[in-house]
Scaffold this motif. Structure first.
Motif, PDB file in Angstrom:
ATOM      1  N   LEU A 115      -3.145  17.206  10.231  1.00  0.00           N
ATOM      2  CA  LEU A 115      -1.960  16.978   9.415  1.00  0.00           C
ATOM      3  C   LEU A 115      -1.044  15.940  10.058  1.00  0.00           C
ATOM      4  O   LEU A 115      -0.418  15.124   9.375  1.00  0.00           O
ATOM      5  CB  LEU A 115      -1.202  18.288   9.197  1.00  0.00           C
ATOM      6  N   GLY A 116      -0.971  15.966  11.393  1.00  0.00           N
ATOM      7  CA  GLY A 116      -0.161  14.971  12.088  1.00  0.00           C
ATOM      8  C   GLY A 116      -0.669  13.562  11.873  1.00  0.00           C
ATOM      9  O   GLY A 116       0.114  12.601  11.861  1.00  0.00           O
ATOM     10  N   SER A 117      -2.019  13.431  11.691  1.00  0.00           N
ATOM     11  CA  SER A 117      -2.574  12.094  11.459  1.00  0.00           C
ATOM     12  C   SER A 117      -2.201  11.545  10.077  1.00  0.00           C
ATOM     13  O   SER A 117      -2.356  10.362   9.820  1.00  0.00           O
ATOM     14  CB  SER A 117      -4.098  12.127  11.606  1.00  0.00           C
ATOM     15  N   TYR A 118      -1.709  12.410   9.171  1.00  0.00           N
ATOM     16  CA  TYR A 118      -1.298  11.948   7.851  1.00  0.00           C
ATOM     17  C   TYR A 118       0.111  11.364   7.848  1.00  0.00           C
ATOM     18  O   TYR A 118       0.514  10.728   6.870  1.00  0.00           O
ATOM     19  CB  TYR A 118      -1.330  13.112   6.845  1.00  0.00           C
ATOM     20  N   VAL A 119       0.858  11.605   8.920  1.00  0.00           N
ATOM     21  CA  VAL A 119       2.269  11.218   8.920  1.00  0.00           C
ATOM     22  C   VAL A 119       2.428   9.710   8.768  1.00  0.00           C
ATOM     23  O   VAL A 119       3.141   9.219   7.884  1.00  0.00           O
ATOM     24  CB  VAL A 119       2.964  11.708  10.203  1.00  0.00           C
ATOM     25  N   GLU A 120       1.768   8.919   9.626  1.00  0.00           N
ATOM     26  CA  GLU A 120       1.930   7.461   9.575  1.00  0.00           C
ATOM     27  C   GLU A 120       1.418   6.858   8.269  1.00  0.00           C
ATOM     28  O   GLU A 120       2.096   6.017   7.664  1.00  0.00           O
ATOM     29  CB  GLU A 120       1.236   6.817  10.775  1.00  0.00           C
ATOM     30  N   PRO A 121       0.204   7.258   7.790  1.00  0.00           N
ATOM     31  CA  PRO A 121      -0.219   6.721   6.481  1.00  0.00           C
ATOM     32  C   PRO A 121       0.755   7.047   5.345  1.00  0.00           C
ATOM     33  O   PRO A 121       1.031   6.203   4.494  1.00  0.00           O
ATOM     34  CB  PRO A 121      -1.587   7.377   6.250  1.00  0.00           C
ATOM     35  N   LEU A 122       1.295   8.288   5.364  1.00  0.00           N
ATOM     36  CA  LEU A 122       2.255   8.642   4.324  1.00  0.00           C
ATOM     37  C   LEU A 122       3.528   7.813   4.448  1.00  0.00           C
ATOM     38  O   LEU A 122       4.124   7.404   3.439  1.00  0.00           O
ATOM     39  CB  LEU A 122       2.587  10.134   4.394  1.00  0.00           C
ATOM     40  N   LYS A 123       3.949   7.554   5.690  1.00  0.00           N
ATOM     41  CA  LYS A 123       5.132   6.706   5.884  1.00  0.00           C
ATOM     42  C   LYS A 123       4.875   5.294   5.352  1.00  0.00           C
ATOM     43  O   LYS A 123       5.751   4.694   4.718  1.00  0.00           O
ATOM     44  CB  LYS A 123       5.509   6.660   7.363  1.00  0.00           C
ATOM     45  N   ARG A 124       3.648   4.780   5.644  1.00  0.00           N
ATOM     46  CA  ARG A 124       3.314   3.444   5.140  1.00  0.00           C
ATOM     47  C   ARG A 124       3.288   3.434   3.610  1.00  0.00           C
ATOM     48  O   ARG A 124       3.790   2.491   2.963  1.00  0.00           O
ATOM     49  CB  ARG A 124       1.977   2.985   5.708  1.00  0.00           C
ATOM     50  N   GLN A 125       2.680   4.487   3.018  1.00  0.00           N
ATOM     51  CA  GLN A 125       2.673   4.566   1.561  1.00  0.00           C
ATOM     52  C   GLN A 125       4.085   4.651   1.002  1.00  0.00           C
ATOM     53  O   GLN A 125       4.408   4.019  -0.021  1.00  0.00           O
ATOM     54  CB  GLN A 125       1.866   5.783   1.106  1.00  0.00           C
ATOM     55  N   LEU A 126       4.938   5.398   1.670  1.00  0.00           N
ATOM     56  CA  LEU A 126       6.327   5.504   1.237  1.00  0.00           C
ATOM     57  C   LEU A 126       7.017   4.150   1.290  1.00  0.00           C
ATOM     58  O   LEU A 126       7.753   3.774   0.371  1.00  0.00           O
ATOM     59  CB  LEU A 126       7.066   6.518   2.110  1.00  0.00           C
ATOM     60  N   ALA A 127       6.754   3.383   2.387  1.00  0.00           N
ATOM     61  CA  ALA A 127       7.357   2.053   2.502  1.00  0.00           C
ATOM     62  C   ALA A 127       6.851   1.134   1.395  1.00  0.00           C
ATOM     63  O   ALA A 127       7.625   0.367   0.802  1.00  0.00           O
ATOM     64  CB  ALA A 127       7.050   1.460   3.878  1.00  0.00           C
ATOM     65  N   VAL A 128       5.527   1.221   1.105  1.00  0.00           N
ATOM     66  CA  VAL A 128       4.963   0.393   0.040  1.00  0.00           C
ATOM     67  C   VAL A 128       5.582   0.739  -1.311  1.00  0.00           C
ATOM     68  O   VAL A 128       5.954  -0.143  -2.100  1.00  0.00           O
ATOM     69  CB  VAL A 128       3.428   0.549  -0.003  1.00  0.00           C
ATOM     70  N   VAL A 129       5.707   2.052  -1.580  1.00  0.00           N
ATOM     71  CA  VAL A 129       6.289   2.480  -2.854  1.00  0.00           C
ATOM     72  C   VAL A 129       7.741   2.030  -2.960  1.00  0.00           C
ATOM     73  O   VAL A 129       8.205   1.590  -4.017  1.00  0.00           O
ATOM     74  CB  VAL A 129       6.175   4.007  -3.007  1.00  0.00           C
ATOM     75  N   ARG A 130       8.470   2.105  -1.840  1.00  0.00           N
ATOM     76  CA  ARG A 130       9.861   1.637  -1.858  1.00  0.00           C
ATOM     77  C   ARG A 130       9.925   0.141  -2.155  1.00  0.00           C
ATOM     78  O   ARG A 130      10.811  -0.324  -2.879  1.00  0.00           O
ATOM     79  CB  ARG A 130      10.527   1.950  -0.529  1.00  0.00           C
ATOM     80  N   GLN A 131       8.979  -0.625  -1.566  1.00  0.00           N
ATOM     81  CA  GLN A 131       8.924  -2.053  -1.860  1.00  0.00           C
ATOM     82  C   GLN A 131       8.627  -2.301  -3.343  1.00  0.00           C
ATOM     83  O   GLN A 131       9.208  -3.200  -3.972  1.00  0.00           O
ATOM     84  CB  GLN A 131       7.871  -2.737  -0.989  1.00  0.00           C
ATOM     85  N   LEU A 132       7.690  -1.481  -3.899  1.00  0.00           N
ATOM     86  CA  LEU A 132       7.383  -1.621  -5.325  1.00  0.00           C
ATOM     87  C   LEU A 132       8.595  -1.307  -6.190  1.00  0.00           C
ATOM     88  O   LEU A 132       8.866  -1.989  -7.182  1.00  0.00           O
ATOM     89  CB  LEU A 132       6.212  -0.700  -5.699  1.00  0.00           C
ATOM     90  N   VAL A 133       9.334  -0.273  -5.793  1.00  0.00           N
ATOM     91  CA  VAL A 133      10.543   0.063  -6.542  1.00  0.00           C
ATOM     92  C   VAL A 133      11.550  -1.076  -6.462  1.00  0.00           C
ATOM     93  O   VAL A 133      12.177  -1.450  -7.461  1.00  0.00           O
ATOM     94  CB  VAL A 133      11.146   1.379  -6.004  1.00  0.00           C
ATOM     95  N   ALA A 134      11.687  -1.657  -5.244  1.00  0.00           N
ATOM     96  CA  ALA A 134      12.601  -2.792  -5.097  1.00  0.00           C
ATOM     97  C   ALA A 134      12.135  -3.977  -5.946  1.00  0.00           C
ATOM     98  O   ALA A 134      12.950  -4.680  -6.558  1.00  0.00           O
ATOM     99  CB  ALA A 134      12.694  -3.194  -3.625  1.00  0.00           C
TER     100      ALA A 134
END
Length: 470
Positions: free
Chosen positions: A144-163
C-alpha cells in the motif's frame, strides 16, 4: 524499562489465543503454543486425520499435548499483578469469527480477507494460500505504501488537467467574445452596405418618379390642348349650321378637313422599374478574403507599352497618343497597350482591386511572367493570360476559351483574387461584390497582375490597401 515491559510479557503468556482469557489447565502443543485444555480439544473436535496448531497451523498427526504446570504459576503471578483485562474488553479490540467464536489470526491471499484458524478448512478456502495476519499485514502495508507516490503523481496530473480545463473555459469565453465582435462588425458592415443600396435604390426611384411625372404632365397638357381644339371646332361647326347657304358653303372643305383630321394624343403608360436588395450571398466571404489576402500591387514601367504613361507612384496608367521615345527593354510589351504588375506570385493567395471609372475599354486579370515565355510571342497563347475585359461594348472572359459575359450593370472597378494552390482566379465587381467570372487552370510559372487600358485615354488606377480597408 524492564519493569514496564514485564506485565505485558506476563499477560501474553497468561492468555489463551482461543478464548483470550486466562489459561485454565494450560497445555502445550508440539510447536510450543499454549492453550486451555478445553479450548484446544474443542478446536480439534471435528478433526480426525490432522490436528494443526490454531496459531501457526503446525500439523500434528496426534492430539499430543503436555501439561504446563509452570505456566499455571505464571498465570497466578499475572493475576496478582492485576495486569489482565476482561475477556469482554479484549474481544472489543480484536475481531472474532462469528461462526467459530475465534480470533481472526490468519489471512487468505486468494480472497484477501482475515480468517480464524477453523475457516481455512471448509471448501471455500481449501487449497488457498493462508499465512499469519501479522506477516500479511506487514507485506500489504509495504505494498500500500508503494501506491502513495503513483497516486500523488496521478493527483498532480489530474490537477493539471483541471487547470487546463479552467484555462480552456477562459479561452472559450474569449473566443465567444471575439466571435461576437466579428459578427457585430460583419453585420454592421452589411447594414452599411444595405443602407447604401437602399439609398441608391430610393434615389433611382425618386429620379424615375420625377421623369414619369414630367411625362404624365406633358401628356395631360396635350390632352387639355386637344380638348380646347375640339371645343373651338365644335363651336365653329354649330355656328356654321345656322348660317345662310352661301356662308355655310364658303370654306366648307377646310372645316370638314379639321373635323376629320382630329385625333387625340396617345395615352402615356408607364411601368416602374423593380428595385430590390441585390446583396450576393458570397459578400461576407469576399470581405474576409479582402481583409486577409489583400496585397499592395504596383505597376512595372519596364513592361509598359511605349504609348502608356505610368504615374510616379506606379498606381495609375494612361494611354497617350504621342510620347517621347522610351528605352528598349526585354520585358516591354509591344503588341497591346498593356502594363504588368511589379509583383510576381508563384504561391499563396492574393487579392487586389482596380478602379475603372467609366472607361469604355479595359482588361484586368493575371498573366504569366514574360521572362518565362523564352522568346515566344507574348500572350500568343490564350492559356497564358486570364482576364476579364470590355471591348467594343462587349464583356468577355479571356482564358483558355473566350466566354461572353452578361452583366447587369457596368462595373466601376474589378477585384482580382488569385489562389495559386487551388489554381483559381476570380474577378468580382466593385458595385456589389458579385462574381463576374472564375478561371480554373494549372499554374506552372510565376504569375503577374495584368492591366490593359485599351484605346480609351482615361486612366486605369490600382487601389491601395488603405482604400480596400475603407
Amino acid at each position: 524499562m524492564a519493569a514496564s515491559s514485564a506485565p505485558a510479557g506476563l499477560q501474553a503468556q497468561a492468555n489463551c489465543p482461543i478464548c483470550l482469557d486466562y489459561l485454565r489447565d494450560p497445555v502445550t502443543t508440539e510447536c510450543g503454543h499454549n492453550f486451555c485444555r478445553c479450548c484446544i480439544w474443542q478446536s480439534w473436535a471435528d478433526l480426525s486425520d490432522s490436528f494443526p496448531c490454531p496459531v501457526c497451523l503446525h500439523p500434528g498427526r496426534e492430539r499430543h499435548l503436555r501439561s504446563n504446570a509452570q505456566l499455571g504459576r505464571v498465570i497466578d503471578v499475572a493475576k496478582l499483578l492485576h495486569i489482565s483485562r476482561s475477556k469482554r474488553e479484549r474481544r472489543d479490540e480484536r475481531h472474532l469469527c462469528e461462526k467459530h467464536n475465534r480470533v481472526l489470526t490468519l489471512f487468505c491471499e486468494e480472497d484477501l480477507q482475515v480468517l480464524c484458524p477453523a475457516c481455512v478448512r471448509p471448501p471455500d478456502h481449501q487449497g488457498h494460500r493462508v499465512r499469519p495476519a501479522e506477516e500479511a499485514a506487514s507485506q500489504h502495508r509495504q505494498r500500500l505504501g508503494s501506491y502513495v507516490e503513483p497516486l500523488k503523481r496521478q493527483l498532480a496530473v489530474v490537477r493539471q488537467l483541471v487547470a487546463t480545463q479552467d484555462r480552456r473555459l477562459l479561452e472559450l469565453g474569449e473566443q465567444v467574445q471575439c466571435q461576437r465582435q466579428k459578427l457585430a462588425s460583419e453585420f454592421e458592415h452589411l447594414n452599411r452596405s444595405v443602407a447604401r443600396q437602399q439609398e441608391a435604390a430610393l434615389s433611382r426611384l425618386a429620379e424615375e418618379e420625377k421623369d414619369i411625372q414630367q411625362k404624365l404632365c406633358a401628356n395631360i397638357t396635350a390632352f387639355s390642348d386637344h380638348v380646347s381644339t375640339l371645343r373651338g371646332l365644335l363651336k365653329e361647326v354649330a355656328e356654321r349650321s345656322v348660317m345662310s347657304q352661301v356662308k355655310l358653303l364658303t370654306d366648307l372643305g377646310g372645316v370638314r378637313g379639321r373635323c376629320e383630321r382630329q385625333e387625340p394624343p396617345a395615352l402615356y403608360s408607364f411601368q416602374l422599374r423593380r428595385e430590390g436588395c441585390s446583396l450576393p450571398p458570397q459578400y461576407l466571404a469576399l470581405q474576409k478574403i479582402i481583409q486577409r489576402f489583400r496585397r499592395e500591387v504596383t505597376l512595372d514601367p519596364e513592361t509598359a507599352h511605349p504609348h502608356l504613361l505610368v504615374s510616379e507612384d506606379r498606381t495609375s496608367v494612361t494611354l497617350v497618343r504621342e510620347r517621347p521615345s522610351v528605352p528598349q527593354h526585354p520585358k516591354r510589351l509591344l503588341t497591346d497597350p498593356v502594363v504588368l504588375g511589379s509583383e510576381g506570385f508563384d504561391g499563396g493567395r492574393h487579392y487586389w482591386e482596380v478602379q475603372l471609372g467609366d472607361k469604355s475599354e479595359w482588361a484586368v486579370g493575371v498573366c504569366e511572367d514574360p521572362l518565362s515565355w523564352k522568346g515566344r510571342r507574348p500572350l500568343s497563347g490564350q492559356n497564358r493570360r486570364w482576364t476579364v475585359q470590355l471591348q467594343d461594348g462587349a464583356y468577355v472572359a479571356q482564358g483558355a476559351v473566350p466566354v461572353t459575359l452578361v452583366l447587369k450593370e457596368k462595373p466601376r472597378g474589378v477585384g482580382v483574387y488569385l489562389d495559386c494552390e487551388l489554381g483559381e482566379i476570380s474577378c468580382h465587381s466593385w458595385n456589389d461584390r458579385s462574381r463576374i467570372h472564375s478561371f480554373t487552370d494549372a499554374f506552372s510559372e510565376v504569375l503577374k497582375p495584368y492591366f490593359c487600358v485599351g484605346r480609351d485615354p482615361k486612366p486605369l488606377t490600382i487601389c491601395a490597401v488603405r482604400d480596400l480597408e475603407g
